[in-house]
Design a protein around this motif. Sequence first.
Motif, PDB file in Angstrom:
ATOM      1  N   PHE A 362      66.764  42.412  45.529  1.00 14.11           N
ATOM      2  CA  PHE A 362      66.264  41.384  44.614  1.00 14.11           C
ATOM      3  C   PHE A 362      64.757  41.581  44.443  1.00 14.11           C
ATOM      4  CE2 PHE A 362      70.007  39.645  46.717  1.00 14.11           C
ATOM      5  CZ  PHE A 362      70.750  39.182  45.639  1.00 14.11           C
ATOM      6  N   VAL A 363      64.364  41.962  43.241  1.00 15.01           N
ATOM      7  CA  VAL A 363      62.952  42.167  42.931  1.00 15.01           C
ATOM      8  C   VAL A 363      62.464  40.973  42.135  1.00 15.01           C
ATOM      9  CG1 VAL A 363      61.253  43.677  41.853  1.00 15.01           C
ATOM     10  CG2 VAL A 363      63.305  44.660  42.895  1.00 15.01           C
ATOM     11  N   THR A 364      61.419  40.334  42.643  1.00 14.44           N
ATOM     12  CA  THR A 364      60.834  39.184  41.947  1.00 14.44           C
ATOM     13  C   THR A 364      59.415  39.517  41.516  1.00 14.44           C
ATOM     14  OG1 THR A 364      60.088  38.244  44.055  1.00 14.44           O
ATOM     15  CG2 THR A 364      62.231  37.532  43.234  1.00 14.44           C
ATOM     16  N   ALA A 365      58.968  38.874  40.453  1.00 15.43           N
ATOM     17  CA  ALA A 365      57.622  39.126  39.933  1.00 15.43           C
ATOM     18  C   ALA A 365      56.999  37.816  39.488  1.00 15.43           C
ATOM     19  CB  ALA A 365      57.675  40.114  38.781  1.00 15.43           C
ATOM     20  N   GLU A 366      55.687  37.770  39.616  1.00 17.72           N
ATOM     21  CA  GLU A 366      54.929  36.605  39.176  1.00 17.72           C
ATOM     22  C   GLU A 366      54.137  36.983  37.931  1.00 17.72           C
ATOM     23  OE1 GLU A 366      52.464  35.223  42.305  1.00 17.72           O
ATOM     24  OE2 GLU A 366      54.051  35.229  43.800  1.00 17.72           O
ATOM     25  N   SER A 367      54.158  36.112  36.948  1.00 16.44           N
ATOM     26  CA  SER A 367      53.371  36.349  35.743  1.00 16.44           C
ATOM     27  C   SER A 367      51.932  35.942  36.025  1.00 16.44           C
ATOM     28  CB  SER A 367      53.944  35.530  34.579  1.00 16.44           C
ATOM     29  OG  SER A 367      53.168  35.723  33.432  1.00 16.44           O
ATOM     30  N   GLN A 368      51.074  36.929  36.260  1.00 15.84           N
ATOM     31  CA  GLN A 368      49.690  36.639  36.609  1.00 15.84           C
ATOM     32  C   GLN A 368      48.810  37.821  36.236  1.00 15.84           C
ATOM     33  OE1 GLN A 368      49.526  36.159  40.857  1.00 15.84           O
ATOM     34  NE2 GLN A 368      49.564  38.345  41.236  1.00 15.84           N
ATOM     35  N   ASN A 369      47.513  37.553  36.274  1.00 14.07           N
ATOM     36  CA  ASN A 369      46.541  38.613  36.015  1.00 14.07           C
ATOM     37  C   ASN A 369      46.535  39.552  37.198  1.00 14.07           C
ATOM     38  OD1 ASN A 369      44.898  39.417  34.062  1.00 14.07           O
ATOM     39  ND2 ASN A 369      43.278  37.942  34.436  1.00 14.07           N
ATOM     40  N   SER A 370      46.866  40.794  36.996  1.00 11.81           N
ATOM     41  CA  SER A 370      46.978  41.724  38.113  1.00 11.81           C
ATOM     42  C   SER A 370      46.593  43.125  37.658  1.00 11.81           C
ATOM     43  CB  SER A 370      48.419  41.727  38.662  1.00 11.81           C
ATOM     44  OG  SER A 370      48.590  42.761  39.605  1.00 11.81           O
ATOM     45  N   PRO A 371      46.049  43.919  38.568  1.00 12.68           N
ATOM     46  CA  PRO A 371      45.747  45.313  38.209  1.00 12.68           C
ATOM     47  C   PRO A 371      46.991  46.180  38.081  1.00 12.68           C
ATOM     48  CG  PRO A 371      45.220  44.899  40.521  1.00 12.68           C
ATOM     49  CD  PRO A 371      45.573  43.577  39.919  1.00 12.68           C
ATOM     50  N   ILE A 372      48.161  45.624  38.378  1.00 14.77           N
ATOM     51  CA  ILE A 372      49.408  46.387  38.355  1.00 14.77           C
ATOM     52  C   ILE A 372      50.173  46.130  37.065  1.00 14.77           C
ATOM     53  CG2 ILE A 372      51.696  46.559  39.426  1.00 14.77           C
ATOM     54  CD1 ILE A 372      50.430  46.202  42.096  1.00 14.77           C
ATOM     55  N   SER A 373      50.712  47.197  36.500  1.00 16.11           N
ATOM     56  CA  SER A 373      51.597  47.074  35.349  1.00 16.11           C
ATOM     57  C   SER A 373      53.029  46.840  35.827  1.00 16.11           C
ATOM     58  CB  SER A 373      51.547  48.354  34.503  1.00 16.11           C
ATOM     59  OG  SER A 373      52.554  48.325  33.512  1.00 16.11           O
ATOM     60  N   LEU A 374      53.697  45.856  35.236  1.00 14.63           N
ATOM     61  CA  LEU A 374      55.063  45.519  35.623  1.00 14.63           C
ATOM     62  C   LEU A 374      56.102  46.050  34.633  1.00 14.63           C
ATOM     63  CD1 LEU A 374      54.544  41.841  36.854  1.00 14.63           C
ATOM     64  CD2 LEU A 374      54.818  43.898  38.246  1.00 14.63           C
ATOM     65  N   THR A 375      55.691  46.945  33.734  1.00 15.11           N
ATOM     66  CA  THR A 375      56.632  47.459  32.745  1.00 15.11           C
ATOM     67  C   THR A 375      57.590  48.491  33.330  1.00 15.11           C
ATOM     68  OG1 THR A 375      55.021  49.140  32.070  1.00 15.11           O
ATOM     69  CG2 THR A 375      55.033  47.063  30.846  1.00 15.11           C
ATOM     70  N   SER A 376      57.148  49.222  34.379  1.00 20.36           N
ATOM     71  CA  SER A 376      58.009  50.250  34.982  1.00 20.36           C
ATOM     72  C   SER A 376      57.949  50.126  36.500  1.00 20.36           C
ATOM     73  CB  SER A 376      57.558  51.653  34.551  1.00 20.36           C
ATOM     74  OG  SER A 376      57.699  51.836  33.165  1.00 20.36           O
ATOM     75  N   VAL A 377      58.760  49.241  37.025  1.00 23.39           N
ATOM     76  CA  VAL A 377      58.850  49.025  38.473  1.00 23.39           C
ATOM     77  C   VAL A 377      60.052  49.830  38.978  1.00 23.39           C
ATOM     78  CG1 VAL A 377      59.138  47.322  40.300  1.00 23.39           C
ATOM     79  CG2 VAL A 377      57.826  46.744  38.242  1.00 23.39           C
ATOM     80  N   GLY A 378      59.807  50.743  39.908  1.00 26.64           N
ATOM     81  CA  GLY A 378      60.857  51.654  40.340  1.00 26.64           C
ATOM     82  C   GLY A 378      61.418  51.334  41.708  1.00 26.64           C
TER      83      GLY A 378
END
Length: 507
Positions: A362-378
């Motif tokens: 289960f991968v969860t993500a927070e919508s926030q200002n981050s230096p990481i791009s969440l478009t391609s999470v592997g």
Amino acid sequence: MVTYTKQSGFIREFDVPIKELGLKGITTDNNENAWFYHSTNKTSAIFRFDSKAEIFTQYNVGGDTTVEVPIINLAGGQLVFDKSRNVIWFTDARTNSIGKLRVNEEKIELIPIPTPRAGPMGIILSPDQKSVWFAEIIGDKIAKLDIESNKITEYSTGKETGPTLLTFDDNGVLWVTSSYSNNVFRVQPGLLDSIISSGITSLTLPKPDLFSPFGIAVVTKDGTQKIFVSDHGSSRVIYSDASLQSYISYWTSPSKIYPTTLPSQIVSDKAENIYFVQHGGNRISKINVNSGIMTEYDIPTGPLSTVVYLSASDGEKRVWFTEWAANKIGYLDTEISVPFDLQISKDQTKIPRNTPYEIDAFVTAESQNSPISLTSVGLAVVGMSDEGLKGITYNANPQWLDMTNNSQINSKITLEADNTAPAGKHTLMVRVSAFEKDDLVVSKLFPVSIDLDPADTFAGSQNTFGTEKLEKVSLDDITKFLAMAVAAGLLGLLIYNRIKRTKKLES
């Protein structure tokens, strides 16, 4: 070793204003200043870095060089800040001394070590603040410096044990890594002056598992002691009970350029986090004791900046480290959160052979200002051994996730073990990774313990191990010896052999 410098949103680096290579240990004071050690064959110095003004101040150690070059490269250069006295204590292998820098007076005093060419390494203050303890990696001793009298008392740990780094636990017990003999020493200081043999207990992993212990940290969780030891000849950190008999291996992500990641010094903070550096993996790593999740951050300078030593600041906002090959210091900002997380449906399981076995990630993500791009999470599965997965294949569905508009995605990971997979208990690491803008990788890894029965058709099925690390080929044995020497000066096996020959001639 150093061909690029990228930009990270989590790590910041600073060029040290000195040309010669020689950076080693680092610590911090009450004002968030970083103090670190630098040594060459002829000089040694302590630097203070004012992190607010970004100004370096150099304090030359002085004293004559009394040891051979290999010892200087291998040992020395660890520091500890004495808050009550406003003093920096440090080990100086070049002069075979314990150093004392009075911060207010900007004055350095050297206290000679009784054993010649001792190779002083790790150093730590006692819980009562009355003594300084240190390890002699060449002298095969641990020692106590009484602060009031400046008297040094030494205690033998046995021939060719190589005491390296050390720490105290909450009960006042001293823990020491023994890099040359695959041991960890549990030391009760109160017993040493009466019966040394009763004060030092040698612990190791159950055979046939071997390791090269380097960094160590002890955490008390729910009234139970948990030991973290880095295997500096491998790609793992051992997470164990106080006996080292019941443990799991936290395998790191494979190194991009080196056979193993060589986890090095370990430190802990007050929030039950463990931090360590990957010398061969060029990363800073964190293990949260409560969740069991390990986080890895690529170091911006690479591909091998040679990070071996680190320190957590007293305010727990930064983890500082030195880069030997890049001549830089840097810090990981621990207040910047990673915007994704990982949970696994099963952290312990028995895997049948030749039959697909499914676990949920289960991968969860927070919508926030981050230096990481969440478009391609592997998603991937790593670990089990230094060579990676043995006889086990996996498939993640889906393997690449777009988390920009999704708070949670469930990926089905299918594992399958064939008849070549070695029987016994192993640890796999389920990894989720994403990229910063300069293609620096940030990963979170969750350990999954698996158990494999012997395979009827596997010729080697009688080698059923109750441990996680397989017997290794000669190349890995060579890597173990290389690792200790490379950690200090990248002189490799040559340094180690020269020291061994010197000790044999002396005896």
